[in-house]
Design an enzyme around this catalytic site. Structure first.
Site, PDB file in Angstrom:
ATOM      1  N   HIS A  61      47.842  50.118  34.798  1.00 58.98           N
ATOM      2  CA  HIS A  61      47.063  48.826  35.189  1.00 58.98           C
ATOM      3  C   HIS A  61      46.195  49.130  36.597  1.00 58.98           C
ATOM      4  CE1 HIS A  61      47.141  44.260  35.797  1.00 58.98           C
ATOM      5  NE2 HIS A  61      45.746  44.754  36.069  1.00 58.98           N
ATOM      6  N   GLU A 115      38.988  47.626  39.144  1.00 57.86           N
ATOM      7  CA  GLU A 115      39.949  48.088  39.915  1.00 57.86           C
ATOM      8  C   GLU A 115      39.455  48.699  41.042  1.00 57.86           C
ATOM      9  OE1 GLU A 115      43.504  47.663  39.391  1.00 57.86           O
ATOM     10  OE2 GLU A 115      42.724  46.183  37.972  1.00 57.86           O
ATOM     11  N   HIS A 119      40.544  47.153  44.517  1.00 57.73           N
ATOM     12  CA  HIS A 119      41.271  47.862  44.996  1.00 57.73           C
ATOM     13  C   HIS A 119      40.942  49.167  45.767  1.00 57.73           C
ATOM     14  CE1 HIS A 119      44.328  45.036  43.498  1.00 57.73           C
ATOM     15  NE2 HIS A 119      43.805  44.934  42.279  1.00 57.73           N
TER      16      HIS A 119
END
Length: 226
Positions: A61, A115, A119
């Protein structure tokens, strides 16, 4: 005129330093893998990637920078957008180990872009874009949750297993305690959804988690098939 230019330059320097501080200041990563059977066995359902049904295995993930106080940085550098060409050599591994199950069916680029933007940009002074994704892929190879669980007699067959037995199996194999996230299936059963491990801020070494996310699983949880 020179005065205005000087002010502009100073502002740009300050902004750049702020991004640098935020990006370098995180304490550790959460490395998160999800079980596709639990993602799909819920009210939101799922859509297989355009490449077809993923393998019956945990998939990545994300790799998420975090602070020791439980908060986390996000969207640290809008001037460093996701660039598919920078991970072209990882494409095959990304499709296999980091597939998107969101609807509508996709090639994963929207997922990976999210992502990285949210992040990855917060770790880019430690890991550039290529290294960020390669690091997550290598961590998955290092921690094979499905093999660990099946070795302990915990199989994705729709049966229920104690939460503690799952944690114990993973700690016994890795030396470190995981954090387990559950979701709810269509029959309101608590089921194994995601497994978190903590990794040092270089992205190299699994570590013990000093701070854990919020959430709670039942004492007995379902491990659905996929």
């Amino acid at each position: 005129m020179r005065h205005n230019i000087s002010i502009l330059i100073n502002l740009l320097i300050i902004q750049g330093l702020a991004v640098l501080v935020v990006s370098q200041g995180f304490d550790f990563f959460y490395f998160v893998q999800q079980w596709p059977g639990s993602y799909c066995d819920s009210k939101q359902s799922c859509c297989y990637p355009k490449s077809g049904k993923p393998a019956s295995d945990f998939s990545i993930h994300g790799l998420w920078p975090n602070y020791q106080d439980g908060s986390y940085p996000s969207n640290c550098d809008p001037d460093s957008p996701f660039d598919q060409s920078k991970i072209s050599d990882l494409a095959g591994r990304m499709q296999e180990d980091w597939p998107s199950l969101a609807c509508p069916s996709s090639d994963g680029l929207i997922f990976w872009s999210h992502e990285w933007d949210k992040h990855g940009t917060c770790s880019e002074f430690v890991l550039d874009q290529h290294d960020y994704f390669a690091t997550a892929l290598n961590l998955k190879k290092q921690v094979d949750f499905l093999q660990i669980l099946t070795n302990a007699g915990i199989n994705p067959n729709g049966e229920f297993y104690s939460l503690e037995s799952i944690k114990d199996a993973i700690k016994g194999a890795t030396g470190y305690s995981p954090w387990i996230e559950c979701n709810i299936d269509e029959s309101s059963n608590s089921q194994l959804y995601q497994i978190y491990m903590c990794v040092d801020n270089s992205g190299t070494n699994i570590t013990e988690c000093d701070v854990l996310p919020h959430g709670k699983c039942a004492s007995e949880i379902k491990f659905p098939s996929f």
